[in-house]
Structures are given as structure tokens and as C-alpha cells.
Write an enzyme that holds these catalytic residues in place. Sequence first.
Site, mmCIF file in Angstrom:
data_model
loop_
_atom_site.group_PDB
_atom_site.id
_atom_site.type_symbol
_atom_site.label_atom_id
_atom_site.label_comp_id
_atom_site.label_asym_id
_atom_site.label_seq_id
_atom_site.Cartn_x
_atom_site.Cartn_y
_atom_site.Cartn_z
ATOM 1 N N ALA A 146 0.882 -1.172 0.000
ATOM 2 C CA ALA A 146 0.000 0.000 0.000
ATOM 3 C C ALA A 146 0.921 1.224 0.000
ATOM 4 O O ALA A 146 2.148 1.077 -0.146
ATOM 5 C CB ALA A 146 -0.913 -0.035 1.212
ATOM 6 N N ARG A 200 -0.137 -9.170 -1.516
ATOM 7 C CA ARG A 200 -1.154 -10.220 -1.656
ATOM 8 C C ARG A 200 -1.769 -10.184 -3.062
ATOM 9 O O ARG A 200 -1.954 -11.211 -3.686
ATOM 10 C CB ARG A 200 -2.219 -10.034 -0.579
ATOM 11 C CG ARG A 200 -3.073 -11.242 -0.370
ATOM 12 C CD ARG A 200 -3.899 -11.110 0.859
ATOM 13 N NE ARG A 200 -4.621 -9.819 0.847
ATOM 14 C CZ ARG A 200 -5.654 -9.542 1.619
ATOM 15 N NH1 ARG A 200 -6.087 -10.429 2.468
ATOM 16 N NH2 ARG A 200 -6.246 -8.373 1.567
ATOM 17 N N LYS A 230 5.659 5.154 19.668
ATOM 18 C CA LYS A 230 4.943 5.654 18.482
ATOM 19 C C LYS A 230 3.506 6.028 18.849
ATOM 20 O O LYS A 230 2.960 7.029 18.372
ATOM 21 C CB LYS A 230 4.955 4.603 17.363
ATOM 22 C CG LYS A 230 4.079 4.954 16.153
ATOM 23 C CD LYS A 230 4.529 6.238 15.481
ATOM 24 C CE LYS A 230 3.813 6.686 14.234
ATOM 25 N NZ LYS A 230 2.459 6.591 13.993
ATOM 26 N N ARG A 245 -12.621 15.162 18.749
ATOM 27 C CA ARG A 245 -12.922 14.531 17.451
ATOM 28 C C ARG A 245 -14.279 13.824 17.515
ATOM 29 O O ARG A 245 -15.075 13.890 16.572
ATOM 30 C CB ARG A 245 -11.837 13.512 17.078
ATOM 31 C CG ARG A 245 -10.516 14.135 16.708
ATOM 32 C CD ARG A 245 -9.623 13.120 15.994
ATOM 33 N NE ARG A 245 -8.271 13.604 15.839
ATOM 34 C CZ ARG A 245 -7.351 13.026 15.072
ATOM 35 N NH1 ARG A 245 -7.640 11.933 14.377
ATOM 36 N NH2 ARG A 245 -6.139 13.514 14.964
ATOM 37 N N VAL A 279 1.299 -4.162 6.856
ATOM 38 C CA VAL A 279 -0.109 -4.464 6.570
ATOM 39 C C VAL A 279 -0.934 -3.821 7.678
ATOM 40 O O VAL A 279 -0.390 -3.294 8.650
ATOM 41 C CB VAL A 279 -0.363 -5.996 6.497
ATOM 42 C CG1 VAL A 279 0.445 -6.618 5.375
ATOM 43 C CG2 VAL A 279 -0.063 -6.677 7.826
ATOM 44 N N HIS A 338 3.601 9.305 20.506
ATOM 45 C CA HIS A 338 3.779 10.311 19.442
ATOM 46 C C HIS A 338 2.406 10.683 18.865
ATOM 47 O O HIS A 338 2.090 11.854 18.670
ATOM 48 C CB HIS A 338 4.703 9.737 18.359
ATOM 49 C CG HIS A 338 4.671 10.491 17.065
ATOM 50 N ND1 HIS A 338 3.634 10.370 16.152
ATOM 51 C CD2 HIS A 338 5.528 11.404 16.527
ATOM 52 C CE1 HIS A 338 3.863 11.163 15.127
ATOM 53 N NE2 HIS A 338 5.009 11.795 15.325
ATOM 54 N N ASN A 339 1.604 9.677 18.589
ATOM 55 C CA ASN A 339 0.302 9.957 17.980
ATOM 56 C C ASN A 339 -0.642 10.663 18.947
ATOM 57 O O ASN A 339 -1.413 11.533 18.543
ATOM 58 C CB ASN A 339 -0.337 8.655 17.480
ATOM 59 C CG ASN A 339 0.233 8.230 16.144
ATOM 60 O OD1 ASN A 339 1.377 8.550 15.835
ATOM 61 N ND2 ASN A 339 -0.539 7.508 15.355
ATOM 62 N N GLY A 373 4.028 1.130 2.317
ATOM 63 C CA GLY A 373 4.937 0.048 1.939
ATOM 64 C C GLY A 373 5.725 0.397 0.691
ATOM 65 O O GLY A 373 6.950 0.211 0.632
ATOM 66 N N SER A 431 6.894 7.021 11.656
ATOM 67 C CA SER A 431 6.036 8.205 11.510
ATOM 68 C C SER A 431 6.527 9.101 10.383
ATOM 69 O O SER A 431 7.720 9.195 10.123
ATOM 70 C CB SER A 431 6.020 9.021 12.800
ATOM 71 O OG SER A 431 5.281 10.212 12.582
ATOM 72 N N GLU A 476 0.354 14.065 18.801
ATOM 73 C CA GLU A 476 -0.082 14.560 17.473
ATOM 74 C C GLU A 476 -1.559 14.982 17.521
ATOM 75 O O GLU A 476 -1.940 16.032 16.983
ATOM 76 C CB GLU A 476 0.136 13.437 16.451
ATOM 77 C CG GLU A 476 -0.408 13.677 15.060
ATOM 78 C CD GLU A 476 -0.280 12.413 14.176
ATOM 79 O OE1 GLU A 476 0.840 11.913 13.998
ATOM 80 O OE2 GLU A 476 -1.312 11.924 13.679
ATOM 81 N N LYS A 505 -8.242 6.786 13.648
ATOM 82 C CA LYS A 505 -8.002 5.349 13.489
ATOM 83 C C LYS A 505 -7.788 4.658 14.821
ATOM 84 O O LYS A 505 -7.761 3.439 14.870
ATOM 85 C CB LYS A 505 -6.794 5.123 12.586
ATOM 86 C CG LYS A 505 -7.005 5.597 11.166
ATOM 87 C CD LYS A 505 -6.209 4.745 10.188
ATOM 88 C CE LYS A 505 -6.104 5.403 8.838
ATOM 89 N NZ LYS A 505 -5.068 6.478 8.831
HETATM 90 C C1 6PG Z 1 2.285 9.299 11.584
HETATM 91 C C2 6PG Z 1 0.801 9.363 11.789
HETATM 92 C C3 6PG Z 1 0.101 8.164 11.282
HETATM 93 C C4 6PG Z 1 -1.398 8.135 11.590
HETATM 94 C C5 6PG Z 1 -2.204 9.115 10.831
HETATM 95 C C6 6PG Z 1 -3.714 8.960 10.976
HETATM 96 O O1 6PG Z 1 2.974 9.405 12.577
HETATM 97 O O2 6PG Z 1 2.739 9.156 10.452
HETATM 98 O O3 6PG Z 1 0.546 9.435 13.172
HETATM 99 O O4 6PG Z 1 0.699 7.068 11.905
HETATM 100 O O5 6PG Z 1 -1.877 6.899 11.250
HETATM 101 O O6 6PG Z 1 -1.839 10.392 11.207
HETATM 102 O O7 6PG Z 1 -4.112 8.869 12.305
HETATM 103 P P1 6PG Z 1 -5.635 9.152 12.707
HETATM 104 O O8 6PG Z 1 -6.491 8.582 11.618
HETATM 105 O O9 6PG Z 1 -5.884 8.464 13.991
HETATM 106 O O10 6PG Z 1 -5.766 10.624 12.749
#
Ligand code: 6PG
Length: 506
Positions: free
Chosen positions: A15, A37, A205, A311, A79, A208-209, A18, A133, A212, A284
Amino acid sequence: MAQNASADVGLIGLAVMGQNLALNMADHGFKVAVYNRTRSVMERFVADNPGTPGGLVACASLPDLAAALRKPRKVIILVQAGPAVDRVISQLLEAGIEEDDLVVDCGNSLWTDTIRREREYSGRCLFFGSGVSGGELGARYGPSMMPGGQASAWKHLEPIWNSIAAKVDESSGRPMETAEPGKPVRGGMPCTSYIGENGAGHYVKMIHNGIEYVDMQLISEAYFLLKKLLDLKSDELAAIFAQWNQGDLDSYLIQITAEILRQPDPADPDGFLVDRILDAAQQKGTGKWTSGNALDMGIPANSIAEAVFARCLSALKSERVEASRQLSGPAFSYRGDRRELIAAVRDALYCSKICAYAQGFQLMRQAQVEYRWKLDFASIARIWRGGCIIRARFLQKITEAYTRDPELVNLMLDPYFEGQIREGQAHWRRVVSLAAQAGLAAPAFMSALAYYDGYRSEFLPANLLQGQRDYFGAHTYERTDQPRGARFHLDWPHPKRPQIPIDSGG
Ligand code: 6PG
């Protein structure tokens, strides 16, 4: 399909991330065996990318991939996080992956899954988890990478990770740009460093998010307050963010905010795209994981949780539309100095951002106790200075803070950050009160301020709360005049309950 064992590294899952990571490795001279796949995706990818320095090896099956790799094999999995990762590992084991081969999960996996997988696949392969990231551009030209797993496995990955990660100039901490996209950066410090055992890389990580999420929410609140209070147009707001990006707030997220704000709407060149994007956020789940983990460990990461809830609230769009017709708020118009408000919002953003990072680092501080890791916070801040979504000039200051004091209890206590908050807090308070007066939701600004004020308070009202708990549930309390840990209970003088006459039935 070349099957002699000559490839340096394998990659499963073509994807966007990748494909970009494979090309990044190939640009840096690594021969990359690729598998997907859906075979046609892999074939198209290889056909579209001839002549990379390292080269791509097309693999139609996982046994092909295993046969194409030099020992010890190194296979990167990109994946979707979750059961797909386990499925691919099982297939790899059937395809001939061996005990001393590395299987590296570079997805956004839950760190507890990584801990479980390392244990579960032990003796069958060296399972390793690495956070990555930077989105697709980061994967292509230099991400920030957070590797966690057995140190013996890391030594095999380190040369690849060091080559493909983003680079920062060590003295200034500023990201080094590639002269030409696709041309590797020479020199500089790679934005990767061994984080710790088992799930440590994926945990970091996730943090980090979480940060973020707050960063993005704070920027969005700053945008919203300025837009509403000063009635600014999108391009005027873009200019403010671009200006902020010249100073302490200099960061990738502020930079792209300016770019997003000045983007015209392709469907109406007289309008701005941002004004046509529906205000309903998606996610996500990594912010939710961070907040859940904060609750589990009892660590106040309220701005991170607030950013997730903001959100969630935005996603209730149709409910909000209905409620907006029924629920009232204040009528307010800002009559103060416009420039002063812009400066105040900037300071509120900066102070709140410090709190978000303080919460993220506080979580990692606790997690290392829970999971028996030894995290190097200066090193974590160092590898976030480039490549990742939260990269910012500010991270150089965090690196310096944890270098000064590796045991720093809370980032806000570092002299530099303490000073920054001292200088910015009058503005921060002004913005929070203006938001309240105007009836504009600014949950991340407000929760960050509540975190700051709560953290710096010698006394909080939890004395009364403990009294309530003991009153109705005999849950006990500690006393200020007795040693910590000694627990007390009072038989509270409950008012007599009303006597209910018993009907004798006669
Ligand atoms: C990164 C981002 C990435 C993340 C997207 C979407 O560090 O490159 O954090 O890993 O998946 O930013 O995240 P959300 O859909 O939860 O906003």
C-alpha cells in the site's frame, strides 16, 4: 523473478506506506524483495520503478520472498495493524522463515500485541516492532523510526534504519532537506534510535500519535478562535500561521496548516477549500489507545483524551446541527486589540503544547515502570526532531531538557519550559476566558490550562472528595497530620433515616 538469496531486505504490503518505504530503502542502495497479496500491485510497482540504486526484486509468493533474502533474513511487514499481522507471520513461518530471521512489524500496532507477538513467535523467528512516523512523504524521503525488540535483532536492522530515517543537523536540531527528492541526505543524525525491548517502539509511536492529536486540536482551536473572534478569512489566517512558523512554534503541523488554509477550493477558485471541508473528524484509534492507557495507569493525560473527545464531538455533526438551533450561548463580539489577540492565541497554543508533551512524557515515564523498559527521553525527543508528524523546533528544547536532567519528573519543571509558561500564561488565561465568554469550544486549550493549574497546586479539593467516599462507602481517607499510608475511617453521624411504618397486614 530472481530467487537467488541476494536481497538485503524484504517488504510485505505494497500500500502507500509500503511502496514508499521500499523505494526509500532501494534509493539507499538496499536490494529490496517485495511481495503483495494482490500480485498485480507488486508487478506494477516493480515495473514502474526500474533503476533504483539497490533494485527491487519481484516476489510472487512468500516462499519466493524467503528464497530471495540473504541470511539472517529481514522482512518488514506493512499491513493493517491487528489480525492481518499475525496472519502474515504465520504464512512467513510456513514459507521458510527461521529462528534467526527478523520479522519487523512497521505498522501502527498496539504495543501489547507486539509484546505478545515477541513472546508467541520466540524460537520461530525474531519478531521486532518498529513505529514509523511521517506519512507517505516521510516513508519515501525519511521517516522518524522507533524500533523496539531484542537488542540482538536491532544490530541487524540498525544500518538500514540509520540510512533511511530522516536526518537532522546535530548542532541545531533542524531537519536536513534532501537536495532533490529521492536523493539521500548525506551526514546528519538519523531520526531513529533503539527504544527498548518488546513493545517499547510501538508504545513510543503511540505516544507520538497521542501528542499529534493534541497538537492538531490546538492548532485547530487557534484557527477557530481567530476566525470567529476577528472574522478573518482563510488566507489571512494562513499568513498568521506562516508567521508563527518563523518562531518557537516552527513545526511541520503549523507549516502544513498555513498551506491548507491558503488552498483555493478546486470547485470554486474564489473560495477556500478548508471552508468546504466538513467539520466531522475521523480517527483510526491511536489517540484512543493513548487515553485508555493513561486511564489504566492513572496518569493525567487529559489534553490527549480531550483531543480524542473533541474529534468524537465533531463527528456528531447532525446532532450538533440540531442542538445549535435549540441550545443558547452568549452574544459576544471582540472589541479589543486585534494584534494583541493574535499574540495571545500564539502564547496559548505554545503553553498548551508544552502541557501536551508533558503529558506524553509523563505517560512514558510510568510505562517504563509498568513494562520494565529503560527509556531514554532525550533520545526519544531527539528522534522526533525530524521525519515525524510532530517534528518541531520545540523538540530541540525538549532534547536539551532531558539531557540536562534525564530523571526530570515533568517537562513543565524544566527551567526553560517553566520560564516559557511563566511568560505566556497571562495570554493563555486571557484566551481561555475569551473562549468561555464568547461561547466558543476550546477544549484542548482549556484542559491544558486545567492540567497546568492542577499540577502546580499544593492543595486540590480531593480532601472533600475523600470525605464523600468515606461517608457513603467507608472507603477511608489519609490525614494531613499523619504519615502517608495510614488510613482512617469515621463513623459519620448519619442523620436518622425516616422510619418506614411496617404494615402488619392485620
Ligand atoms: C504518523 C501518523 C500516522 C497516523 C495518521 C492517521 O505518525 O505518520 O501518526 O501514523 O496513522 O496520522 O491517524 P488518525 O487517523 O488516527 O488521525
